[in-house]
Design a protein around this motif. Structure first.
Motif, PDB file in Angstrom:
ATOM      1  N   ALA A  79      -4.407  -2.441   7.962  1.00  0.00           N
ATOM      2  CA  ALA A  79      -4.097  -1.974   6.609  1.00  0.00           C
ATOM      3  C   ALA A  79      -3.321  -3.024   5.827  1.00  0.00           C
ATOM      4  O   ALA A  79      -3.486  -3.161   4.602  1.00  0.00           O
ATOM      5  N   THR A  80      -2.476  -3.792   6.507  1.00  0.00           N
ATOM      6  CA  THR A  80      -1.706  -4.836   5.841  1.00  0.00           C
ATOM      7  C   THR A  80      -2.605  -5.983   5.399  1.00  0.00           C
ATOM      8  O   THR A  80      -2.451  -6.537   4.310  1.00  0.00           O
ATOM      9  N   GLN A  81      -3.560  -6.348   6.253  1.00  0.00           N
ATOM     10  CA  GLN A  81      -4.442  -7.464   5.945  1.00  0.00           C
ATOM     11  C   GLN A  81      -5.505  -7.094   4.904  1.00  0.00           C
ATOM     12  O   GLN A  81      -5.989  -7.965   4.179  1.00  0.00           O
ATOM     13  N   ALA A  82      -5.891  -5.814   4.824  1.00  0.00           N
ATOM     14  CA  ALA A  82      -6.921  -5.394   3.861  1.00  0.00           C
ATOM     15  C   ALA A  82      -6.482  -4.093   3.204  1.00  0.00           C
ATOM     16  O   ALA A  82      -7.099  -3.039   3.415  1.00  0.00           O
ATOM     17  N   PRO A  83      -5.415  -4.106   2.392  1.00  0.00           N
ATOM     18  CA  PRO A  83      -4.886  -2.861   1.823  1.00  0.00           C
ATOM     19  C   PRO A  83      -5.835  -2.181   0.842  1.00  0.00           C
ATOM     20  O   PRO A  83      -5.685  -0.995   0.565  1.00  0.00           O
ATOM     21  N   ASP A  84      -6.784  -2.950   0.297  1.00  0.00           N
ATOM     22  CA  ASP A  84      -7.746  -2.333  -0.617  1.00  0.00           C
ATOM     23  C   ASP A  84      -8.800  -1.523   0.122  1.00  0.00           C
ATOM     24  O   ASP A  84      -9.505  -0.699  -0.478  1.00  0.00           O
ATOM     25  N   ARG A  85      -8.939  -1.739   1.449  1.00  0.00           N
ATOM     26  CA  ARG A  85      -9.949  -1.041   2.240  1.00  0.00           C
ATOM     27  C   ARG A  85      -9.363  -0.012   3.195  1.00  0.00           C
ATOM     28  O   ARG A  85      -9.975   1.024   3.443  1.00  0.00           O
ATOM     29  N   TYR A  86      -8.186  -0.310   3.786  1.00  0.00           N
ATOM     30  CA  TYR A  86      -7.651   0.529   4.852  1.00  0.00           C
ATOM     31  C   TYR A  86      -6.235   0.980   4.539  1.00  0.00           C
ATOM     32  O   TYR A  86      -5.499   0.344   3.776  1.00  0.00           O
ATOM     33  N   LEU A  87      -5.843   2.083   5.163  1.00  0.00           N
ATOM     34  CA  LEU A  87      -4.445   2.490   5.181  1.00  0.00           C
ATOM     35  C   LEU A  87      -4.173   3.174   6.514  1.00  0.00           C
ATOM     36  O   LEU A  87      -5.077   3.709   7.162  1.00  0.00           O
ATOM     37  N   ALA A  88      -2.931   3.096   6.928  1.00  0.00           N
ATOM     38  CA  ALA A  88      -2.526   3.661   8.218  1.00  0.00           C
ATOM     39  C   ALA A  88      -1.647   4.878   8.025  1.00  0.00           C
ATOM     40  O   ALA A  88      -1.020   5.353   8.970  1.00  0.00           O
ATOM     41  N   SER A  89      -1.608   5.398   6.806  1.00  0.00           N
ATOM     42  CA  SER A  89      -0.794   6.565   6.477  1.00  0.00           C
ATOM     43  C   SER A  89      -1.693   7.735   6.142  1.00  0.00           C
ATOM     44  O   SER A  89      -2.773   7.570   5.576  1.00  0.00           O
ATOM     45  N   MET A  90      -1.226   8.961   6.468  1.00  0.00           N
ATOM     46  CA  MET A  90      -2.002  10.159   6.185  1.00  0.00           C
ATOM     47  C   MET A  90      -1.901  10.600   4.734  1.00  0.00           C
ATOM     48  O   MET A  90      -2.559  11.548   4.330  1.00  0.00           O
ATOM     49  N   ALA A  91      -1.072   9.944   3.927  1.00  0.00           N
ATOM     50  CA  ALA A  91      -0.827  10.391   2.556  1.00  0.00           C
ATOM     51  C   ALA A  91      -2.127  10.502   1.768  1.00  0.00           C
ATOM     52  O   ALA A  91      -2.803   9.505   1.507  1.00  0.00           O
ATOM     53  N   LYS A  92      -2.480  11.717   1.389  1.00  0.00           N
ATOM     54  CA  LYS A  92      -3.751  11.945   0.718  1.00  0.00           C
ATOM     55  C   LYS A  92      -3.804  11.324  -0.669  1.00  0.00           C
ATOM     56  O   LYS A  92      -4.870  10.976  -1.164  1.00  0.00           O
ATOM     57  N   ALA A  93      -2.636  11.175  -1.303  1.00  0.00           N
ATOM     58  CA  ALA A  93      -2.616  10.616  -2.646  1.00  0.00           C
ATOM     59  C   ALA A  93      -3.104   9.181  -2.672  1.00  0.00           C
ATOM     60  O   ALA A  93      -3.535   8.683  -3.713  1.00  0.00           O
ATOM     61  N   LYS A  94      -3.018   8.483  -1.553  1.00  0.00           N
ATOM     62  CA  LYS A  94      -3.419   7.079  -1.490  1.00  0.00           C
ATOM     63  C   LYS A  94      -4.808   6.878  -0.893  1.00  0.00           C
ATOM     64  O   LYS A  94      -5.252   5.745  -0.716  1.00  0.00           O
ATOM     65  N   ARG A  95      -5.509   7.957  -0.576  1.00  0.00           N
ATOM     66  CA  ARG A  95      -6.736   7.842   0.205  1.00  0.00           C
ATOM     67  C   ARG A  95      -7.967   7.468  -0.619  1.00  0.00           C
ATOM     68  O   ARG A  95      -8.947   6.970  -0.059  1.00  0.00           O
ATOM     69  N   LYS A  96      -7.971   7.712  -1.901  1.00  0.00           N
ATOM     70  CA  LYS A  96      -9.177   7.523  -2.691  1.00  0.00           C
ATOM     71  C   LYS A  96      -9.700   6.099  -2.576  1.00  0.00           C
ATOM     72  O   LYS A  96      -8.974   5.130  -2.807  1.00  0.00           O
ATOM     73  N   GLY A  97     -10.975   5.973  -2.204  1.00  0.00           N
ATOM     74  CA  GLY A  97     -11.608   4.668  -2.117  1.00  0.00           C
ATOM     75  C   GLY A  97     -11.223   3.861  -0.893  1.00  0.00           C
ATOM     76  O   GLY A  97     -11.672   2.722  -0.747  1.00  0.00           O
TER      77      GLY A  97
END
Length: 849
Positions: free
Chosen positions: A754-772
């Motif tokens: 997620a750190t290396q590709a923040p536009d593609r991945y995330l490691a958090s369950m926060a739904k507000a950040k999930r779009k795309g």
């Protein structure tokens, strides 16, 4: 209503109406419209449903105008043989007056017609002489002594500014309208043309328009080396294949896809087509749309060979869908895929080289956009083509010598190579069912050997509830008093449990080779084969090339597993309402995939998703053991955070799985550790969960990205469709690290991505950040957390399955729920090896991130 009402209203024997006898050997459901000059002139509209003709009186007759509603009053069911009735019902009898057939043919709908009738809305397609295309019957709420419906023509190419009376003469007799005059000759599935029938009037007229072209095709045929003039091989016997393990090498062979359908032979004579099965059944009336397509060819005389199929969206043949079309529960279009041309325009082409015959056939068919299509081939490269068909999920290849003549029977010029280990066997008996199972327990199978029949074992899995009912009905008609042979002494089936049958029916069965004594191992039923005769069984393999382990009937003994005796209560409970799958279907599914499922479940603590009223209602997870789960569901005491111990559950055999299905379990979620070492995980799972707007191809790329990054740190991984929205990347490790160590590793890996590709991945369950973006869910690797098992059903619409894949298969998958219950069963039966081959023996160390 029932035929009891039909008989009660009539004095059968004194009226010419049929009493309900055998209507013949047809298959596809029929419809008939009869013009009835009773006290009130009307039309009777009848559809074959569940073994009778559901019937409606339509006072004004059907209208061909799109959307125009016609009252249809439901009356008593009629017997199937009423579909051919014409005559005068005497005065004083019920329905007195003249009856004649106005139109008849076949009909089909999408789904179970009996259930749709009960719901009061039937959307269906007619294929007949006068009435074709889409129609609807909708039950109204109008009150009356009898149920009232509306008959409506759908808006399609068959709609017209006409009604039934426009298609009869003033005296009430039938009037021709294009191909409508052929409706008598274009028989239903129970009324067949004979091979010597005169060509139909409409066809005679079409014949004159062909004469100019006919000469050109005849000249082309005669120009081919080996062609014989004036000797069309009408009624030719089919060329047959020999089974071998792999396709032959070299450019002397061409390779065609092995289509999964019914072999179909056609004689086109003076513009009239006759369709035949490979064992001589007349199928002209059963498939009138194919007959019509053949009759539209630019010649009046031809002999054709091909396969009748239904194609899916990927262009693959779908045998199950073909069966549903024949049963009338699917409206998918039929296709006749042609691969040979033994005769054309009065010329015998059987001694012409195969490639020349096929070239002429391809030109004859033209663009192949209708019901007829050309079966393409590849010359040479047999091994590569065979491998590609395996990746595409195609059954196999048929390979043919490029310069060969068309030889009836088995000559070695045609060979087939199949990925699935399956074969046809003669059914010689069946055993009584056990527990809550209905129908029968298993089928006893035999094959031809040394001029007689040899026992090959039995098959008790792979049957749906409809299969059990339908097959039993067929076998009851051919029960036999005596056995066709003596069972080997060590086949331990109680003789009182066996009902013998005459060797008339053929079943296709998937299996995993033969046991040391020659019987089938892990057999699973695939389908009945009405297109094959018992005499053909065992003759499509070159017996001289059989290995010693292939078959040794004289030393036969049972290698079958004992039949599961778990009793299902409420087996007809619907567990997937949209797919109409019952509890029995779920149990049968898990039995049929047991070889692949059990390695993922056995000896691991499980969490269950139970759905007491089916997946469409409220479901709940259960992880603790209770005594009521069944004798084959075992407790395992595990430490709790509080310091105490509680019993979790696990299974060690398929009986335990079926007992949990009995308790309405749909999903199985195992721990990433075993009951023997519950504190030492041996599996890690990265669940890739897409946010809104993430495309499927992006998901595939993400899974490959996870695989590649794991490979950088020397970890091999495996991929699984979740059956939901995402993908699972599964990593086996050698037991040793603790749960905390595994969880920290998985969290660190996900955070790094997620750190290396923040536009593609995330490691958090926060739904507000999930779009795309894609959530790399590492939380499934904590103690007590679980992931769905490979081959487990999901309690979601459509009965999807969590399906393990080879990495090279992933790019061809179109969605994470691509496999439903039916497709998963078919995959399980055809797999030659585990897509996760080696996962149980792979020992990898957890690196330090």
């Amino acid at each position: 209503m029932s035929l009891r009402d039909y008989a009660r209203k009539r004095r059968l024997g004194t009226t010419p109406e049929p009493s309900g006898g055998d209507a013949g050997p047809g298959t596809r459901p029929v419809y008939v419209v009869q013009l009835h000059h009773a006290s009130t002139r009307h039309y009777d509209f009848r559809l074959e449903i569940d073994g009778v003709l559901k019937s409606w009186a339509v006072p004004k007759g059907p209208s061909l105008r799109a959307g125009e509603k016609r009252l249809a009053v439901e009356v008593e069911d009629h017997p199937l043989d009423y579909a051919t009735f014409e005559g005068d019902i005497p005065r004083g009898h019920y329905g007195a007056g003249h009856v004649e057939v106005f139109d008849r043919g076949h009909w089909a709908c999408d789904g179970d017609p009996l259930a749709l009738h009960a719901k009061g809305k039937l959307e269906f397609t007619l294929s007949g002489g006068k009435l074709s295309g889409g129609w609807s019957l909708v039950r109204t709420r109008m009150r009356g002594r009898q149920r009232q419906w509306l008959l409506i023509k759908r808006d399609d190419a068959h709609a017209a500014d006409l009604e039934a009376d426009d298609l009869v003469d003033r005296d009430g007799r039938r009037k021709s309208r294009g191909r409508a005059a052929e409706s008598d000759a274009a028989a239903t599935g129970r009324i067949h043309r004979t091979s010597g029938a005169e060509p139909k009037p409409g066809v005679r007229r079409a014949r004159h328009t062909r004469k100019k072209n006919e000469a050109g095709w005849r000249d082309r045929a005669l120009a081919l080396k080996g062609a014989l003039d004036g000797a069309m091989p009408i009624g030719f016997d089919p060329a047959l294949t020999i089974l071998q393990d792999a396709p032959p090498a070299g450019d002397r062979w061409l390779h065609e896809l092995k289509w999964d359908g019914y072999r179909l032979l056609v004689d086109l004579v003076d513009g009239g087509a006759r369709l035949r099965s490979r064992n001589g059944l007349d199928w002209t009336g059963t498939f009138p749309e194919i007959a019509a397509a053949v009759e539209s060819l630019p010649v009046g005389d031809a002999c054709l060979d091909g396969e009748l199929v239904v194609l899916d969206a990927d262009g693959h043949s779908d045998f199950s869908e073909l069966q549903r079309v024949i049963e009338g529960s699917s409206r998918a279009p039929l296709r006749y895929l042609l691969f040979d041309l033994p005769g054309l325009a009065g010329v015998d082409l059987r001694k012409v080289a195969l490639t020349d015959r096929k070239a002429l056939l391809k030109d004859l068919l033209g663009d192949g956009t209708g019901a007829l299509a050309y079966s393409e081939h590849v010359i040479g490269h047999g091994a590569q083509v065979f491998e590609q068909t395996a990746r595409a999920g195609i059954e196999g290849l048929v390979s043919k010598r490029v310069g060969s003549a068309y030889r009836s029977g088995r000559s070695g010029d045609w060979v087939k190579s199949k990925h699935a280990r399956s074969d046809e066997f003669v059914i010689v008996g069946y055993t009584r069912p056990k527990g809550s199972r209905s129908g029968f327990g298993s089928l006893l199978l035999a094959s031809r050997h040394d001029g007689g029949l040899a026992y090959m074992g039995r098959v008790g899995t792979g049957f749906g509830s409809d299969d059990l009912k339908r097959i039993l009905e067929r076998l009851r008609k051919i029960r036999a008093r005596d056995a066709p042979f003596d069972l080997p002494g060590h086949v331990r089936i109680p003789r009182a449990d066996i009902t013998w049958v005459r060797p008339r029916e053929v079943a296709e069965v998937a299996f995993r080779g033969h046991g040391k004594e020659g019987l089938l191992r892990q057999a699973s039923f695939l389908r009945m084969r009405p297109d094959k005769t018992p005499e053909e069984v065992g003759n499509d393999r070159d017996t001289a090339k059989r290995t010693a382990t292939d078959r040794k009937p004289e030393r036969a003994t049972s290698t079958h597993e004992p039949e599961t005796t778990v009793k299902l209560t409420h087996p007809d409970r619907v567990m997937f309402a949209d797919a109409a799958h019952t509890k029995q279907d779920v149990a049968d599914y898990y039995r049929s995939v047991a070889d692949w499922l059990l390695p993922e479940l056995v000896g691991r603590p499980l969490s269950l998703l139970r759905c007491p009223d089916g997946s469409q209602s409220e479901c709940f997870f259960q992880k603790h053991h209770s005594d009521g789960l069944g004798d084959h569901v075992h407790p395992v005491p595990l430490q709790q955070k509080s310091g105490g111990r509680e019993d979790y559950l696990y299974v060690d055999a398929i009986e335990g799985v079926i007992e949990l299905v009995q308790m309405n379990t749909i999903e199985f979620h195992p721990w990433g550790a075993t009951v023997e070492a519950p504190e030492r995980p041996d599996r890690m799972v990265f669940d890739l969960d897409p946010g809104e707007g993430v495309a499927w191809k992006t998901m595939i790329a993400a899974a490959r990205d996870v695989r590649d990054r794991l490979a950088w740190i020397d970890l091999e991984s495996f991929v699984r469709l979740s059956g939901g929205k995402g993908l699972h990347v599964v990593v086996p490790i050698a037991p040793g690290p603790s749960w905390d160590e595994v969880r920290r590793f998985c969290e660190g890996f996900a955070v790094a991505m997620a750190t290396q590709a923040p536009d593609r991945y995330l490691a958090s369950m926060a739904k507000a950040k999930r779009k795309g973006r894609i959530f790399i869910d590492w939380l499934r690797n904590a103690r007590g957390a679980t992931s769905v098992a490979s081959w487990s059903l999901r309690a979601r619409p459509g009965a999807p399955v969590a399906m393990p894949l080879r990495w090279d298969e992933l790019g061809r998958i179109r969605a994470p729920d691509a496999y439903d219950l039916t497709r998963a069963r078919r995959r399980a039966a055809s797999l030659g090896s585990d897509p996760w081959q080696g996962i149980s023996t792979l020992r990898q160390s957890l690196p330090d991130l």
